[in-house]
Design an enzyme around this catalytic site. Structure first.
Site, PDB file in Angstrom:
ATOM      1  CB  SER A 177      45.929  42.724  40.279  1.00 17.37           C
ATOM      2  OG  SER A 177      45.257  41.569  39.828  1.00 17.37           O
TER       3      SER A 177
ATOM      4  CG  ASP B 291      45.718  41.989  36.506  1.00 19.33           C
ATOM      5  OD1 ASP B 291      46.487  42.714  37.144  1.00 19.33           O
ATOM      6  OD2 ASP B 291      45.232  40.945  36.988  1.00 19.33           O
TER       7      ASP B 291
END
Length: 311
Positions: free
Chosen positions: A42, A157
């Protein structure tokens, strides 16, 4: 004396808390401790990519501090909500300004961005191809950004499956892994009303201490009133946002705990952050907290490096 150990850096997920990664990098750079292997999930993939591309930490810090509401809104520019609130088009343009057409395999040191296959929940480690595409995939928050196409897969993510990618860092060839965990920790969902009144009382007390012109009897009454407010019989129910936020924090905390138990880093840096994942305007605080956490970890890190150098 053995060979110089390869230092790896595993940068974790956490949205705006990623400002702390820059603080950690500032301290490592100042101390001459330079990682040569980087893995990120991320926001960690974005900061890690900037480091690997040779972007100075001073420039990273300036970029964080320049973030305002308009820049955040551009990055999250809403589109027709078919697969998320935003297609990520504006974010892609920002990343292309920073990284151009760079490919991961051409970077000066090993780098990986961790994403998640939205169909299977599998972790997907991106070590080749477009650097911008890899960052977009690793940072594609479900429901916020569209998933990113990667062949036949849709990626989101990486913080969902590997919030602090220590094992990925080792797989890339790191001998020593420094992990930076910026995931949120659970906090009390609803503080009691009594504690709120106590805090008000503290502020009133500080203010009255500076007011010499007030009569002593009035000062005593104003100082005591907030502290005498009765505590409620029981805590109120937390709000919907608090419950959802707390649930995500608990979920991520357990994933991090299990992952780090399976693949413990040589040094774990865990900045004590109070900012939320979307508090981009508190970047200055995040950078400072990252610096302090890295400084506190220096003795342990030096010990690990010395032990490895003498083996």
């Amino acid at each position: 004396m053995g060979e110089e150990p390869r230092i790896g850096l595993a940068l974790g997920a956490g949205g705006a808390r990623g400002a702390a990664h820059t603080g950690v990098l500032k301290v490592l750079e100042r101390e001459g401790i330079l990682p040569t292997v980087v893995a990120g999930a991320s926001i960690g993939s974005l900061i890690g990519a900037a480091y690997v591309r040779g972007i100075p930490t001073m420039d990273m810090e300036k970029e964080w501090l320049s973030i305002g509401v308009s820049k955040v809104l551009r990055g999250f520019m809403p589109t027709f909500p078919r697969a998320g609130l935003s297609s990520g088009h504006e974010l892609r343009k920002m990343l292309q300004d920073w990284f151009g057409d760079a490919r991961i395999e051409d970077l000066p040191m090993p780098f990986a961005a961790v994403a998640c296959d939205i169909d299977t929940g599998q972790s997907v480690v991106l070590t080749t191809g477009s650097l911008v595409d890899a960052i977009l995939a690793s940072t594609a928050i479900p429901g916020i950004f569209f998933p990113v196409r990667h062949g036949a897969r849709f990626l989101v993510d990486g913080g969902m499956v590997d919030p602090v990618p220590v094992a990925v860092c080792r797989a890339l060839g790191a001998d020593i892994v420094i992990a930076v965990d910026i995931t949120a920790r659970p906090v009390p969902a609803t503080p009691t009303t009594h504690s709120v009144w106590s805090r008000i009382g503290d502020h009133v007390h500080e203010g009255l201490a500076q007011q010499k012109w007030l009569p002593a009897s009035l000062t005593e009454w104003l100082d005591a009133a907030p502290r005498e407010h009765p505590a409620p019989p029981e805590r109120p129910l937390p709000g919907l946002y608090s419950i959802l936020n707390q649930s995500i924090a608990i979920f991520l905390q357990e994933i991090v705990r299990l992952k780090l138990d399976l693949d413990p880093p040589d040094v774990l840096i865990r900045p004590d952050l109070t900012i939320t994942a979307l508090s981009f305007r508190q970047a200055k605080d995040g950078i400072g907290v990252g610096e302090r956490a890295a400084e506190a970890a220096l003795p342990a890190l030096r010990e690990v490096l010395a032990r490895r150098a003498s083996s």
